[in-house]
Design an enzyme around this catalytic site. Structure first.
Site: not given
Ligand code: NAD
Length: 499
Positions: A192, A268, A302, A402
């Protein structure tokens, strides 16, 4: 080669580009069962982009069913390892052969410079699939030391159906961090992707089937987190969720796992990484590392080095150097411009959030040294210039939250002890760095920093051979390296008694 990549070149390619936005289930493109769609605005100019299937529980159901079926049939899991390797290597080759198309899809979705998509994101995605392809015929099981009258085989077996939920900041790279080891280990995957960045995932899936991956091994369900991600994470026939995203959603994923079938989770999550510069450091090297570490990908990284901890006596000099690197080297421009080093933020809502955090920071007393303003608004796109706030304290919101935009918080310190205390004073533990010429101090500090990755006198070096992931609320489980395979397997012991 790069010389041909003018803005006009990409504009022309765009005209004939197919924006396939349907789900990919059991080897074929499918509309959402409900027939619903949504339109993705283009970050570079705000114009409407791809039309995507708005997947929901029924689409997740179909994808999980197809993933389960192929897993149980053993079509992929039980294939000769050398044949698995050939197929995955072909997949990596196809990704490289379609590099320009994939780069364009990635840039349309997320707004990063197309040359960064091409030279970094697509390249690393292909390298990642190749890395795990090479492992498929090098995975051994064990025989436990049980004595001469019995034999216990300790087999490492795939888990089954993996749900992968990924973010929008490095879509292809993070997708391949999950897909490579999960598929190499014999699992099936339902991916997804983030609703902002589905195009490259859909294309990766069709290329996988073209390479010979059996239909059903890799499925993509597009859609929103609540509507498609949540049913995937709650599904009773999904064995694991490999998640990358925010800490807030990571916590929900743990709840969904507990509410359903106690599926495994690997998380992650976010970061607020400190980059610590002592007065004896090479300040030119530090300035370059800080600027690129924080501003690359418009700060949508991230492990971005968003907290600069600088020894007070050199703060002013270092900030001047950071400003020079930022103004001279990190060109912000339309993502099709060959000169662009950074492009647009992912969407209007995210840009507004970043600008809101900047305004809130200023109300708290954060002092702007330069940048951190909306620019190129006449394009209709979502651009914020890289900026620095100085004389910060670690309790200010710009130093704690963040931001996920090109905003650096500079916090002065006096002693090593104080620097360490501030560096570790965060809920996150993804990455960090220390700049000093004193190698005893560098190693002492690196050991004491609570972070999954620490760099000494450099930032953001990475390699598939190294595990990547966080401590504390940055999550658990590691992507990349040989260790990532373990996440997607379980141990099974088979006893036999002799005599
Ligand atoms: P997000 O948590 O909003 O979304 C991530 C994914 O989760 C998306 O596919 C989204 O559709 C899905 N999602 C959202 N709500 C959900 C729910 N209730 N149930 C299931 N899935 C759901 O994050 P984002 O805005 O897409 O990405 C940014 C974040 O990702 C930042 O916090 C960043 O630090 C983190 N990130 C971490 C790493 C790492 O390796 N640690 C790498 C890249 C990004």
């Amino acid at each position: 080669m790069t010389a041909t990549y003018t803005r006009e070149y990409w504009e022309a390619r765009l005209v004939s580009l197919s924006l396939e936005g349907r789900c990919f289930i059991n080897g074929e493109h499918r509309h959402a069962v409900s027939g619903k769609t949504f339109v993705r605005p283009r970050p570079m100019d705000g114009k409407p982009g791809a039309v995507l299937a708005r997947g929901e529980a029924a689409d997740v159901e179909a994808a999980v069913l197809s993933a389960r079926k192929v897993f149980e049939a053993g079509v992929w899991r039980l294939k000769e390892p050398s044949e698995k390797k050939r197929i995955m290597l072909r997949w990596a080759k196809l990704i490289r052969a379609h590099a320009e198309e994939l780069a364009l899809l990635e840039t349309l979705d997320v707004g990063k410079p197309v040359l960064a998509s091409l030279n970094v994101d697509v390249r690393l995605c292909a390298d990642g699939i190749q890395y795990y392809a090479e492992m498929t015929d090098k995975l051994y099981d064990e025989i436990a030391p049980t004595g001469p009258n019995a034999r216990a085989l300790v087999r490492k077996v795939p888990l089954g159906v993996i749900g992968a939920i990924t973010p929008w900041n490095y879509p292809m790279i993070i997708d391949c961090w999950k897909l490579g080891p999960a598929i190499a280990a014999g699992n099936s995957v339902v991916l997804k992707p983030a609703e902002q960045s589905s195009l490259s995932a859909i294309r990766l899936a069709s290329l996988a089937v073209e390479a010979g991956l059996p239909p059903g091994v890799f499925n993509v369900v597009t859609g929103y987190g609540e509507e498609a991600g949540k049913p995937l994470a709650l599904h009773m026939d999904v064995d694991m969720i490999a998640f990358t995203g925010s800490t807030a959603v990571g916590k929900l994923i743990m709840e969904y796992a507990a509410q359903s079938n106690i599926k495994r989770v690997a998380l992650e999550l976010g970061g607020k990484s400190p980059l610590v510069v002592f007065a004896d450091a090479d300040l030119d090297a530090a300035a370059s590392a800080v600027a690129w570490g924080c501003f690359y990908n418009s700060g949508e990284t991230c492990h971005a080095s968003t907290r600069l901890l600088v020894q007070r006596s050199v703060q002013e000099r270092l900030i001047e150097k950071i400003e020079a690197v930022t103004r001279n080297d990190i060109m912000l421009a339309h993502p099709f411009e060959p000169s662009a080093q950074i492009g647009a933020l992912v969407e209007q809502g995210h840009m507004d959030k970043v600008l809101g955090l900047i305004a809130a920071g200023e109300r708290e007393g954060a002092r702007r040294a330069f940048g951190a303003e909306r620019v190129l608004s006449e394009t209709g796109g979502y651009y914020i210039s890289p900026g620095v706030f100085v004389d910060m304290t670690n309790d200010m919101s710009l130093a704690r939250q963040e931001i996920f935009g090109p905003v650096l918080a500079a916090i002065p310190f006096d002693t090593e002890e104080e620097a360490l205390r501030i560096a570790n004073d965060t809920i996150y533990g993804l990455a960090g760095a220390v700049f000093t010429r004193d190698m005893d101090r560098a190693h002492r500090f690196s050991e004491a920093l609570h972070a999954g990755t620490v760099w000494i006198n450099t930032y953001d070096m990475s390699n598939f051979a190294t595990p990547f992931g966080g401590f504390k609320q940055s999550g658990f489980g590691r992507d990349r390296s040989v260790h990532a395979i373990d996440k997607y397997c379980d141990y099974k012991t088979i006893w036999q008694q002799f005599g």
